[in-house]
Design a protein around this motif. Structure first.
Motif, PDB file in Angstrom:
ATOM      1  N   TYR A 139     -12.021 -13.714  -9.034  1.00 22.53           N
ATOM      2  CA  TYR A 139     -13.304 -13.851  -9.722  1.00 22.53           C
ATOM      3  C   TYR A 139     -13.931 -12.535 -10.155  1.00 22.53           C
ATOM      4  N   THR A 140     -13.427 -11.414  -9.662  1.00 22.86           N
ATOM      5  CA  THR A 140     -14.027 -10.144 -10.068  1.00 22.86           C
ATOM      6  C   THR A 140     -12.930  -9.251 -10.628  1.00 22.86           C
ATOM      7  N   ASP A 141     -13.336  -8.167 -11.300  1.00 23.44           N
ATOM      8  CA  ASP A 141     -12.300  -7.235 -11.733  1.00 23.44           C
ATOM      9  C   ASP A 141     -12.473  -5.895 -11.037  1.00 23.44           C
ATOM     10  N   LEU A 142     -12.736  -5.961  -9.747  1.00 24.98           N
ATOM     11  CA  LEU A 142     -12.842  -4.740  -8.963  1.00 24.98           C
ATOM     12  C   LEU A 142     -11.457  -4.119  -8.807  1.00 24.98           C
ATOM     13  N   PRO A 143     -11.402  -2.792  -8.677  1.00 23.75           N
ATOM     14  CA  PRO A 143     -10.091  -2.162  -8.458  1.00 23.75           C
ATOM     15  C   PRO A 143      -9.539  -2.573  -7.094  1.00 23.75           C
ATOM     16  N   SER A 144      -8.211  -2.629  -6.995  1.00 27.18           N
ATOM     17  CA  SER A 144      -7.623  -3.192  -5.778  1.00 27.18           C
ATOM     18  C   SER A 144      -7.913  -2.324  -4.554  1.00 27.18           C
ATOM     19  N   LYS A 145      -8.123  -1.027  -4.772  1.00 24.99           N
ATOM     20  CA  LYS A 145      -8.462  -0.148  -3.643  1.00 24.99           C
ATOM     21  C   LYS A 145      -9.785  -0.579  -3.014  1.00 24.99           C
ATOM     22  N   LEU A 146     -10.769  -0.863  -3.872  1.00 25.10           N
ATOM     23  CA  LEU A 146     -12.083  -1.274  -3.373  1.00 25.10           C
ATOM     24  C   LEU A 146     -11.981  -2.627  -2.676  1.00 25.10           C
ATOM     25  N   ILE A 147     -11.181  -3.539  -3.264  1.00 28.02           N
ATOM     26  CA  ILE A 147     -10.989  -4.848  -2.635  1.00 28.02           C
ATOM     27  C   ILE A 147     -10.372  -4.662  -1.244  1.00 28.02           C
TER      28      ILE A 147
END
Lengths: 255, 384
Positions: free
Chosen positions: A110-118
């Protein structure tokens, strides 16, 4: 703080000829921990499933976060589903994904956060629910029952929901684990401002963390309110529930 | 209302004051779906700046969730590590509370063993891991066969402990119930062989040799192989699934605690039953496939049934039939043992039943073909 988050009015549910709910009404207020109680087969899990749009009642109206569920548009339903988290009784983790992937899945979709932040968020949530960091790379089959519950809670919390549904969160946990789980839910409620709806049998949970609750029985809501209010209701089921051996022991301990 | 807040984006701006102090202002809704732009800006900001003083005003942030706080924490720590002095102003109480909660649970990046990333080493690493896994698999299989053999010896010493009822039940399941599908496949194989042979032999006017061709190839090779493959798909997979489910539901553990050794109660009866059924099925397949060949020869080459049978008696030695049937128990042992072995490997998740069932069928078919090749070599060397 007192606007109703969930309003259930006059729900009627039947499975075939078997009437489960016959005119159930209750309301959950913002920021409270609300319990649904009742014996086996009293339809508490069914009611919970109706609140999260897995089942539809035959008649009556449920509104969740100011949305009426009976005529909700699919786009509104999609938004609503992102605003709540659900913890299923058996965890219902996806067996083909690791714990970290299970927890991250909603953020990824649902979001396009960078995978590092996820990854950082997931690790923080894992730590928050009290799982060891090494659990992240395990598959659900490799977890103990308590760990499955915790992982499922982390998954339910990942999007910072406003509303959290718990289906028997402490069943299958040892008393220490159950208490830790209860405390965790209180802490999260304090800080995240969660509203929690939980189905439970656990007398300890009811006494310690639930603000208000409804007792289902005879297809109706027998009583609704805080512990003191419900105990004063004169109904055989309530007398049985709190007057049984477990209830009396609790009384003697002065709680 | 949160609903309205959802409409805005997370924002961040910075200005460089003349005295070298940088004023950062963040505003808007810092929740997970609205952070894309801010994330890029912050990365840029962290890259450009080091060893400076920053005044970060967060008073205009309307709503924040864990993703927003996490992004803040990451940037804050990164700037700190670059010797920046940061003062935060205007944080709302609930945001502060949330920050402290998340800070409490944030895990510092610890030095974990870096995953092997070289393109050169990765294939070697995976080859190594697979080889070790293969060796462990083989040793587990040998241990299983050994345990099975010990139980077989025990059963022979104590014939009363043999589970005859289970053997008969399994023979019915694996043998009698397999008759229709074996009949169908072997009939079709007979048809195919006869057709292909007929077209070629007709060119030479050597119609009668169709009988030699069908008789030898079917009885010696095709019927055993096709029947074994059908049985591997049908019975081998069901053994794996049955034992896998029993393993998952802890039935096998329950049996062990009651002193019912699963090898004697579940596995040996299955192996014995299949070793009885498969040779019989092969003989049955021989008959059906030859009958199909006979039918096609009659229709296509106008060879009468009596001619066919007469030629069959002279052309096909009984030894070919025996060789085909002798292969049966060997194939059956392979199929049943692999099926049961894989079934007992199922663990924990429902998904693994499917995985091991697939592995069991693939293994069984491979082993059957390998075993058949071995038979061919040995028998040819022996001149049989």
């Amino acid at each position: 703080m007192n606007n109703p988050v969930i309003e259930v009015s006059n729900i009627v549910t039947c499975f075939g000829n078997n009437v489960v709910h016959d005119g159930i009404s209750l309301s959950v207020h913002e920021g409270e921990i609300y319990g649904l109680l009742g014996g086996s087969g009293s339809g508490k899990s069914t009611l919970l499933k109706q609140m999260i749009m897995l089942l539809r009642p035959q008649s009556g109206e449920i509104s969740v976060l100011q949305q009426q569920l009976s005529n909700i548009k699919s786009i509104d339903a999609a938004i609503l589903r992102r605003r709540w988290g659900v913890l299923f009784q058996s965890g219902a983790l996806y067996t083909s994904l690791t714990v970290a992937e299970n927890i991250a899945i909603k953020l990824k979709e649902y979001t396009d956060l960078p995978s590092k932040l996820i990854q950082d968020i997931v690790r923080m949530k894992i730590n928050m629910v009290g799982l060891p960091e090494t659990a992240a790379s395990l598959y659900p089959a490799e977890l103990s029952g308590g760990m499955v519950k915790r992982a499922a809670l982390a998954r339910a919390l990942i999007m910072d929901p406003e509303l959290l549904f718990l289906d028997e969160p402490t069943s299958g946990l040892d008393p220490i684990g159950a208490e830790a789980f209860d405390n965790l839910i209180i802490e999260l409620r304090e800080i995240l401002g969660l509203t929690v709806v939980m189905v439970t049998h656990d007398l300890d949970s009811i006494c310690n963390i639930v603000d208000r609750f409804a007792v289902l029985g005879d297809k109706k809501v027998i009583a609704e309110g805080s512990l003191g209010e419900v105990k004063n209701t004169d109904h055989p089921i309530i007398r049985q529930f709190f007057g049984g051996v477990r209830g009396r022991i609790r009384e003697q301990h002065g709680k | 209302m949160r609903q309205q807040e959802h409409a805005e984006k997370a924002l961040i701006q910075w200005v460089k004051n003349p005295d070298g102090l940088i004023s950062v202002t963040s505003s808007g809704n810092w929740s997970n779906t609205r952070l894309t732009v801010v994330n890029k800006q912050l990365q840029q900001f962290c890259k450009e700046n080091h060893n400076i003083s920053i005044n970060w005003d967060v008073s205009a942030v309307t709503h924040v969730d864990s993703a927003g706080i996490m992004l803040f924490i990451n940037s804050y720590d990164l700037l700190k590590s670059k010797q920046c002095k940061i003062t935060i102003t205007g944080a709302r109480d609930d945001h502060k509370k949330m920050y402290h909660l998340l800070r409490k649970y944030t895990i510092k990046d610890t030095a974990t063993a870096p995953p092997i990333s070289s393109h050169f080493l990765r294939p070697l690493n995976s080859i190594g891991q697979k080889t070790v896994a293969f060796a462990l698999d083989i040793s587990a299989f040998l241990a299983f066969v050994g345990e099975n053999f010990i139980n077989l010896l025990y059963s022979i010493q104590h014939p009363r402990s043999i589970r005859f009822a289970a053997i008969i039940k399994n023979t019915e399941e694996a043998g009698v119930r397999a008759i229709p599908i074996v009949a169908l496949t072997s009939f079709l194989i007979g048809v195919v062989i006869a057709y292909q042979g007929a077209v070629q032999l007709e060119k030479f006017g050597a119609n009668i040799f169709i009988v030699d061709m069908i008789g030898v190839s079917i009885t010696r090779e095709l019927a055993p192989l096709i029947t074994a493959i059908v049985v591997a798909g049908r019975t081998g997979s069901s053994y794996t699934a049955q034992l896998g489910v029993m393993k998952l539901t802890e039935e096998i553990d329950a049996m062990r605690t009651m002193g019912f050794e699963p090898h004697r109660f579940l596995i040996l009866p299955r192996i014995v039953a299949l070793m009885i059924s498969l040779p019989l099925l092969i003989f049955f397949a021989d008959m059906i496939a030859i009958a199909a060949g006979m039918l096609i020869s009659h229709l296509h080459l106008h060879l009468s049934y009596s001619e066919f049978i007469q030629r069959l008696q002279t052309a096909v030695d009984v030894k070919h039939v025996w060789i085909g049937i002798i292969k049966g128990p060997f194939f059956a042992w392979l199929i049943a043992t692999v099926g049961c072995f894989r079934g007992l490997q199922v663990s924990m998740s429902t998904e693994s039943i499917g995985r091991y069932t697939t592995i069991s069928v693939v293994n069984a078919i491979f082993l059957v073909i390998a075993c058949d090749a071995l038979f061919s070599v040995i028998l040819t060397e022996l001149g049989i």
